[in-house]
Scaffold this motif. Structure first.
Motif, PDB file in Angstrom:
ATOM      1  N   TRP A 262      43.998  26.456  49.686  1.00 44.16           N
ATOM      2  CA  TRP A 262      43.673  26.139  51.084  1.00 44.16           C
ATOM      3  C   TRP A 262      44.353  24.875  51.587  1.00 44.16           C
ATOM      4  N   ALA A 263      44.535  23.877  50.737  1.00 42.49           N
ATOM      5  CA  ALA A 263      45.190  22.633  51.174  1.00 42.49           C
ATOM      6  C   ALA A 263      46.632  22.925  51.611  1.00 42.49           C
ATOM      7  N   ALA A 264      47.353  23.741  50.856  1.00 42.17           N
ATOM      8  CA  ALA A 264      48.738  24.073  51.210  1.00 42.17           C
ATOM      9  C   ALA A 264      48.791  24.899  52.497  1.00 42.17           C
ATOM     10  N   VAL A 265      47.876  25.843  52.651  1.00 45.84           N
ATOM     11  CA  VAL A 265      47.847  26.664  53.861  1.00 45.84           C
ATOM     12  C   VAL A 265      47.565  25.790  55.079  1.00 45.84           C
ATOM     13  N   ARG A 266      46.569  24.935  54.996  1.00 49.84           N
ATOM     14  CA  ARG A 266      46.229  24.065  56.140  1.00 49.84           C
ATOM     15  C   ARG A 266      47.356  23.094  56.459  1.00 49.84           C
ATOM     16  N   SER A 267      48.032  22.595  55.441  1.00 50.44           N
ATOM     17  CA  SER A 267      49.168  21.702  55.653  1.00 50.44           C
ATOM     18  C   SER A 267      50.297  22.424  56.386  1.00 50.44           C
ATOM     19  N   PHE A 268      50.611  23.654  55.948  1.00 53.08           N
ATOM     20  CA  PHE A 268      51.636  24.465  56.601  1.00 53.08           C
ATOM     21  C   PHE A 268      51.263  24.713  58.061  1.00 53.08           C
TER      22      PHE A 268
ATOM     23  N   GLU B  91      51.671  21.521  60.112  1.00 54.06           N
ATOM     24  CA  GLU B  91      53.093  21.204  60.291  1.00 54.06           C
ATOM     25  C   GLU B  91      53.724  22.049  61.393  1.00 54.06           C
ATOM     26  N   HIS B  92      53.302  23.310  61.517  1.00 45.56           N
ATOM     27  CA  HIS B  92      53.914  24.232  62.475  1.00 45.56           C
ATOM     28  C   HIS B  92      53.087  24.451  63.746  1.00 45.56           C
ATOM     29  N   GLY B  93      51.900  23.858  63.834  1.00 37.16           N
ATOM     30  CA  GLY B  93      51.075  24.001  65.033  1.00 37.16           C
ATOM     31  C   GLY B  93      50.547  25.405  65.235  1.00 37.16           C
ATOM     32  N   ILE B  94      50.184  26.075  64.142  1.00 37.42           N
ATOM     33  CA  ILE B  94      49.682  27.456  64.201  1.00 37.42           C
ATOM     34  C   ILE B  94      48.476  27.607  63.289  1.00 37.42           C
ATOM     35  N   VAL B  95      47.804  28.738  63.414  1.00 39.91           N
ATOM     36  CA  VAL B  95      46.822  29.197  62.425  1.00 39.91           C
ATOM     37  C   VAL B  95      47.302  30.583  62.004  1.00 39.91           C
ATOM     38  N   LEU B  96      47.508  30.762  60.725  1.00 33.61           N
ATOM     39  CA  LEU B  96      47.980  32.051  60.227  1.00 33.61           C
ATOM     40  C   LEU B  96      46.956  33.142  60.521  1.00 33.61           C
ATOM     41  N   PRO B  97      47.413  34.350  60.803  1.00 31.42           N
ATOM     42  CA  PRO B  97      46.476  35.444  61.056  1.00 31.42           C
ATOM     43  C   PRO B  97      45.830  35.921  59.757  1.00 31.42           C
ATOM     44  N   GLU B  98      44.584  36.322  59.874  1.00 30.89           N
ATOM     45  CA  GLU B  98      43.886  36.964  58.756  1.00 30.89           C
ATOM     46  C   GLU B  98      44.336  38.414  58.669  1.00 30.89           C
ATOM     47  N   PRO B  99      44.331  39.010  57.531  1.00 32.92           N
ATOM     48  CA  PRO B  99      43.896  38.529  56.235  1.00 32.92           C
ATOM     49  C   PRO B  99      44.986  37.790  55.457  1.00 32.92           C
ATOM     50  N   TYR B 100      46.210  37.707  56.055  1.00 36.36           N
ATOM     51  CA  TYR B 100      47.299  37.037  55.348  1.00 36.36           C
ATOM     52  C   TYR B 100      46.923  35.601  54.989  1.00 36.36           C
ATOM     53  N   ARG B 101      46.244  34.914  55.874  1.00 34.37           N
ATOM     54  CA  ARG B 101      45.873  33.513  55.642  1.00 34.37           C
ATOM     55  C   ARG B 101      45.059  33.367  54.352  1.00 34.37           C
ATOM     56  N   THR B 102      44.004  34.136  54.218  1.00 39.43           N
ATOM     57  CA  THR B 102      43.160  34.073  53.023  1.00 39.43           C
ATOM     58  C   THR B 102      43.903  34.619  51.810  1.00 39.43           C
ATOM     59  N   PHE B 103      44.724  35.655  52.010  1.00 36.90           N
ATOM     60  CA  PHE B 103      45.515  36.226  50.922  1.00 36.90           C
ATOM     61  C   PHE B 103      46.390  35.148  50.274  1.00 36.90           C
ATOM     62  N   VAL B 104      47.129  34.391  51.078  1.00 40.21           N
ATOM     63  CA  VAL B 104      48.029  33.362  50.540  1.00 40.21           C
ATOM     64  C   VAL B 104      47.223  32.232  49.903  1.00 40.21           C
ATOM     65  N   ALA B 105      46.092  31.878  50.490  1.00 39.40           N
ATOM     66  CA  ALA B 105      45.277  30.779  49.958  1.00 39.40           C
ATOM     67  C   ALA B 105      44.542  31.157  48.680  1.00 39.40           C
ATOM     68  N   GLU B 106      44.086  32.417  48.565  1.00 41.03           N
ATOM     69  CA  GLU B 106      43.185  32.778  47.474  1.00 41.03           C
ATOM     70  C   GLU B 106      43.683  33.868  46.516  1.00 41.03           C
ATOM     71  N   VAL B 107      44.694  34.655  46.908  1.00 37.87           N
ATOM     72  CA  VAL B 107      45.079  35.805  46.092  1.00 37.87           C
ATOM     73  C   VAL B 107      46.465  35.649  45.478  1.00 37.87           C
ATOM     74  N   CYS B 108      47.478  35.466  46.302  1.00 40.65           N
ATOM     75  CA  CYS B 108      48.860  35.500  45.812  1.00 40.65           C
ATOM     76  C   CYS B 108      49.787  34.836  46.823  1.00 40.65           C
ATOM     77  N   ASP B 109      50.741  34.058  46.338  1.00 40.33           N
ATOM     78  CA  ASP B 109      51.736  33.433  47.221  1.00 40.33           C
ATOM     79  C   ASP B 109      53.140  33.842  46.787  1.00 40.33           C
ATOM     80  N   GLY B 110      53.386  35.130  46.796  1.00 44.47           N
ATOM     81  CA  GLY B 110      54.713  35.635  46.484  1.00 44.47           C
ATOM     82  C   GLY B 110      54.700  36.617  45.333  1.00 44.47           C
TER      83      GLY B 110
END
Length: 192
Positions: free
Chosen positions: A30-36, A39-58
């Motif tokens: 979550w820290a990396a997602v919130r930082s991103f 930095e870009h002035g956005i909120v990532l759309p769900e479920p991608y946001r939670t996916f990257v924070a909690e499941v898999c980042d690549g």
């Protein structure tokens, strides 16, 4: 498609798809997602946001063909001479645009053509990955198409998953629908 709240069923589907894939990168946290996002002035759309924070980042073995990119990365063939990516600027399209098929009778200069198409590639979306040959998959993060996945290539741009009989890439809209289509081994294009 709810882009504001993570649907537990969609997250379960994403966990099931990616949990057993070899080479799946650990979640970004979550820290990396919130930082991103800051930095870009956005909120990532769900479920991608939670996916990257909690499941898999690549994932090196797809989706797409050359792998799911980690948050904030671009594929090696993206090029260094591209305009700055402006994620907070709205994604400019709401329907497919096949600019290669257009013939308005006037030839555009390279500069004029780039001025029309660069925002499609660089505004309001992040790159999920590439199928090669200049075909990139984008997740729209800003604008009316927020949460939708688009394929953008040198020939044009088209959304994945519109619910209409004449859709070029029919399926369930959004990141989960796109990932599930790949996991099931179904073609992006029904006539392929």
């Amino acid at each position: 498609m709810n882009t504001e709240t993570a649907d537990p069923a969609e997250l379960a589907t994403l966990r099931e798809i990616f949990a057993t894939r070899p080479g799946a990168a650990p979640p970004a946290g979550w820290a990396a997602v919130r930082s991103f996002e800051a930095e870009h002035g956005i909120v990532l759309p769900e479920p991608y946001r939670t996916f990257v924070a909690e499941v898999c980042d690549g994932l090196p073995a797809g989706p797409p063909y050359y792998g799911l990119l980690p948050l904030a990365q671009t594929p090696p063939d993206w090029g260094s001479g591209r305009p700055e990516r402006l994620l907070a600027e709205p994604f400019p399209l709401t329907a497919a645009w096949l600019w290669e098929a257009e013939d308005d009778g006037a030839e555009l200069s390279v500069e004029e053509f780039d001025a029309l198409t660069d925002p499609v590639f660089d505004h309001g979306s992040l790159l999920l990955g590439t199928d090669g040959c200049g075909m990139y998959w984008h997740l729209v993060v800003t604008g009316p198409q927020r949460g939708h996945v688009w394929q953008i290539a040198g020939e044009g741009a088209m959304p994945f998953g519109p619910d209409s009989p004449d859709a070029v890439m029919p399926g369930t809209p959004g990141f989960t629908g796109w990932a599930a289509q790949w996991a099931a081994g179904r073609s992006w294009f029904p006539d392929a």
